[in-house]
Write an enzyme that holds these catalytic residues in place. Sequence first.
Site, PDB file in Angstrom:
ATOM      1  N   GLU A 149       2.283  -7.621   8.565  1.00 12.92           N
ATOM      2  CA  GLU A 149       2.475  -6.166   8.505  1.00 12.92           C
ATOM      3  C   GLU A 149       3.538  -5.785   7.472  1.00 12.92           C
ATOM      4  OE1 GLU A 149       0.207  -4.327  10.212  1.00 12.92           O
ATOM      5  OE2 GLU A 149      -0.529  -6.347  10.661  1.00 12.92           O
ATOM      6  N   ARG A 193      -0.309  -8.456 -21.201  1.00  7.19           N
ATOM      7  CA  ARG A 193      -1.071  -8.124 -22.402  1.00  7.19           C
ATOM      8  C   ARG A 193      -0.396  -7.061 -23.250  1.00  7.19           C
ATOM      9  NH1 ARG A 193      -4.158  -3.848 -21.938  1.00  7.19           N
ATOM     10  NH2 ARG A 193      -5.914  -4.520 -23.218  1.00  7.19           N
ATOM     11  N   PRO A 230       0.831  -1.210   0.000  1.00 11.20           N
ATOM     12  CA  PRO A 230       0.000   0.000   0.000  1.00 11.20           C
ATOM     13  C   PRO A 230       0.868   1.264   0.000  1.00 11.20           C
ATOM     14  CG  PRO A 230      -0.681  -1.526   1.746  1.00 11.20           C
ATOM     15  CD  PRO A 230       0.598  -2.054   1.186  1.00 11.20           C
ATOM     16  N   ASP A 240      -6.318   1.036 -26.108  1.00 10.19           N
ATOM     17  CA  ASP A 240      -6.810   1.170 -24.742  1.00 10.19           C
ATOM     18  C   ASP A 240      -6.850   2.628 -24.281  1.00 10.19           C
ATOM     19  OD1 ASP A 240      -6.780  -1.526 -24.824  1.00 10.19           O
ATOM     20  OD2 ASP A 240      -5.192  -1.810 -23.345  1.00 10.19           O
TER      21      ASP A 240
HETATM   22  C1  JF5 Z   1       0.587  -6.332   1.352  1.00  6.79           C
HETATM   23  C2  JF5 Z   1       1.685  -6.090   3.840  1.00  6.79           C
HETATM   24  C3  JF5 Z   1       1.900  -5.941   1.492  1.00  6.79           C
HETATM   25  O1  JF5 Z   1      -2.011  -4.726   0.523  1.00  6.79           O
HETATM   26  C4  JF5 Z   1      -1.317  -4.561  -0.464  1.00  6.79           C
HETATM   27  C5  JF5 Z   1      -1.634  -3.520  -1.453  1.00  6.79           C
HETATM   28  C6  JF5 Z   1      -2.631  -2.549  -1.353  1.00  6.79           C
HETATM   29  N1  JF5 Z   1      -2.578  -1.806  -2.446  1.00  6.79           N
HETATM   30  N2  JF5 Z   1      -1.621  -2.248  -3.198  1.00  6.79           N
HETATM   31  C7  JF5 Z   1      -1.019  -3.302  -2.663  1.00  6.79           C
HETATM   32  O2  JF5 Z   1      -0.197  -5.311  -0.713  1.00  6.79           O
HETATM   33  C8  JF5 Z   1      -0.002  -6.478   0.021  1.00  6.79           C
HETATM   34  C9  JF5 Z   1      -0.198  -6.592   2.481  1.00  6.79           C
HETATM   35  C10 JF5 Z   1       0.351  -6.471   3.718  1.00  6.79           C
HETATM   36  C11 JF5 Z   1       2.451  -5.804   2.726  1.00  6.79           C
END
Ligand code: JF5
Length: 237
Positions: A120, A162, A93, A177
């Site tokens: 985490e 793609r 994220p 696209d």
């Molecule tokens: C992830 C710890 C990575 O949750 C995501 C994510 C959200 N938006 N883009 C990717 O990635 C996975 C989860 C928990 C680290």
Amino acid sequence: MTAPLLALDVVTIFPEYLAPLSQSLVGKAIERGIIAARVHDLRAWTDDIHRTVDDSPYGGGPGMVMRAEPWARALDGLAPPEGPQPCLVIPSPAGRPLTQALAAELAARPWLLFACGRYEGIDARVIDYAAARMEVVEISLGDYVLCGGEVAVLVIVEALARLLPGVLGNSESAANDSFADGADGLLEAPAYTRPATWRGLDVPAVLLSGDHGAIERWRKEQSTARTRAIRPDLLDS
Ligand code: JF5
């Protein structure tokens, strides 16, 4: 067979989660040798009997953090330090937002190594360790939290596969696209196919008119109206 255009390695504690890679367009590209994909269980690089991949966070707080050592062994095993290096992609994220431009950038790399975090996240030193010898890109799919990186890897691989030559047929080429290079960056107009009347609902008459100029103008209006209503941010740029 000739060398694949793109080699993918995915490291995860849930290898079965990546099974969809063998389906559909990506699966076909693998069958046809355009993409080479390998999925690895991170636990193969643990050395304790419990095959532990996580531990509690320094500084306190909820949840667990993925330990650095199994990740370093996975990186060293898949990409020995003295050899050619992949681009390391880590869904997070906290990463760069995935866009069509970033997908195109990644599709141009010969070798991508995806690291799927859980809990985490991964001990932050793994990124520093990797960045000393390879390109590292943390990528976000959007402002929400997933349970792990696996589904994000499927999304990223589908977005870039793609774009590789030979993956889409001519009739479904990526060049038109919304978000392709040189495209207008608007949302697509609605699409219809036979029958012209279906359960009392008609296809817009202009699409049956054979007037290609009128069709093009209608589609542009539809695209603009949709974009203004749903994604005004796309009109600002
Ligand atoms: C992830 C710890 C990575 O949750 C995501 C994510 C959200 N938006 N883009 C990717 O990635 C996975 C989860 C928990 C680290």
